[in-house]
Design an enzyme around this catalytic site. Structure first.
Site, PDB file in Angstrom:
ATOM      1  N   HIS A 199     -28.878 -46.137   2.428  1.00  0.00           N
ATOM      2  CA  HIS A 199     -29.581 -46.405   3.692  1.00  0.00           C
ATOM      3  C   HIS A 199     -28.569 -46.302   4.832  1.00  0.00           C
ATOM      4  CE1 HIS A 199     -32.564 -48.074   6.401  1.00  0.00           C
ATOM      5  NE2 HIS A 199     -31.649 -48.918   6.847  1.00  0.00           N
TER       6      HIS A 199
ATOM      7  N   GLU B  82     -21.412 -42.121   4.505  1.00  0.00           N
ATOM      8  CA  GLU B  82     -22.336 -42.055   3.362  1.00  0.00           C
ATOM      9  C   GLU B  82     -21.757 -41.187   2.254  1.00  0.00           C
ATOM     10  OE1 GLU B  82     -26.400 -40.947   4.375  1.00  0.00           O
ATOM     11  OE2 GLU B  82     -26.105 -41.755   6.373  1.00  0.00           O
TER      12      GLU B  82
ATOM     13  N   ASP C 150     -39.560 -53.825  -2.618  1.00  0.00           N
ATOM     14  CA  ASP C 150     -39.461 -53.924  -1.151  1.00  0.00           C
ATOM     15  C   ASP C 150     -38.421 -52.937  -0.643  1.00  0.00           C
ATOM     16  OD1 ASP C 150     -41.370 -55.808  -0.787  1.00  0.00           O
ATOM     17  OD2 ASP C 150     -39.998 -57.473  -0.375  1.00  0.00           O
TER      18      ASP C 150
ATOM     19  N   ASN D  35     -26.131 -35.909   0.787  1.00  0.00           N
ATOM     20  CA  ASN D  35     -25.578 -36.878  -0.162  1.00  0.00           C
ATOM     21  C   ASN D  35     -25.594 -36.337  -1.583  1.00  0.00           C
ATOM     22  OD1 ASN D  35     -24.638 -39.547   0.926  1.00  0.00           O
ATOM     23  ND2 ASN D  35     -26.543 -39.317   2.071  1.00  0.00           N
TER      24      ASN D  35
END
Ligand code: 4DW
Length: 218
Positions: free
Chosen positions: A112, A177, A146, A16
């Site tokens: 993600h 991605e 989180d 990425n």
């Protein structure tokens, strides 16, 4: 317009990262890559970034033992030294504490390999296959304390094929991605992604087809 200065944080090969560098090489892109930082001295992405003429830095977490705050102070020092404005996690494997994440609130992105909020955590492709979902994908989101829970900036969908293996599905998702991470960083860097009450509004995207990103899988 001045380009936003971006740090890419990696731990591995930097697939990425390479896509973000390629995007930032385009004259009209609103961001430039100021530094690539790895927590692993042997990350292959470091050589790749250096070959592109980009500054690199190593902050080896192993040198800090269990002291995550000292590790993060060293990371922040690198970001300061390069006058970084936006941080992109790209296969970065160290969990960041709320202290650093909050400091970079709205300015730290992660990708993600699943369509959040489905399949948070690890082994997303195996779990997508086990669940029998027919559409899978990737999500770029702002990082919050989180894990895998921050406001969603962009998502890309890929089909799950009947004879898929986790590796085949992973390759198809990675292709997605590489498309959406540059798109999402471009929106954020251009000030076209704003967060209101935990929801991202992409103000420059005005047609459904501009929001629906379904990369050609073949
Ligand atoms: C992520 C989340 C947790 C760990 C590794 C990766 C996803 C991306 C990410 C990196 N750092 C983050 C995030 C995130 O989404 N949110 C925050 N920070 N706040 C993880 O638990 N890694 C462990 C180490 C793994 C290893 O070294 O191989 C760890 O103990 O840090």
């Amino acid at each position: 317009m001045a380009k936003r200065r971006v740090a890419i944080l990696i731990s591995g090969r930097g697939a990425n990262m390479a896509a973000l560098i390629a995007a930032a090489n385009q004259p009209d892109y609103p961001a430039e890559i100021a530094v690539v930082l790895s927590n692993r001295p042997d990350a292959a992405g470091l050589k790749r970034a250096a070959a592109e003429g980009i500054a690199t830095a190593i902050v080896d977490h192993a040198r800090f033992g269990r002291d995550r705050e000292a590790f993060e102070q060293a990371v922040q020092a690198v970001l300061d030294a390069h006058r970084v404005e936006i941080v992109c996690l790209a296969g970065f494997m160290r969990l960041l504490t709320p202290g650093l994440v909050t400091r970079w609130s709205g300015r730290m992105l992660n990708i993600h390999p699943a369509l959040l909020p489905s399949f948070k955590g690890l082994h997303t492709h195996e779990r997508a296959l086990a669940a029998g979902v027919k559409i899978h994908g990737a999500t770029v989101h702002f990082v919050v304390p989180d894990v895998d829970s921050g406001p969603i900036i962009a998502q890309a969908a890929v089909p799950v094929l009947d004879d898929d293996t986790a590796d085949a599905l992973a390759a198809r998702v990675l292709f997605a991605e590489l498309r959406i991470y540059p798109l999402a960083l471009g929106l954020v860097a251009a000030g076209q992604s704003t967060i209101t009450a935990g929801i991202v509004h992409n103000t420059a995207i005005t047609t459904p087809s501009a929001q629906l990103i379904v990369p050609d899988a073949d």
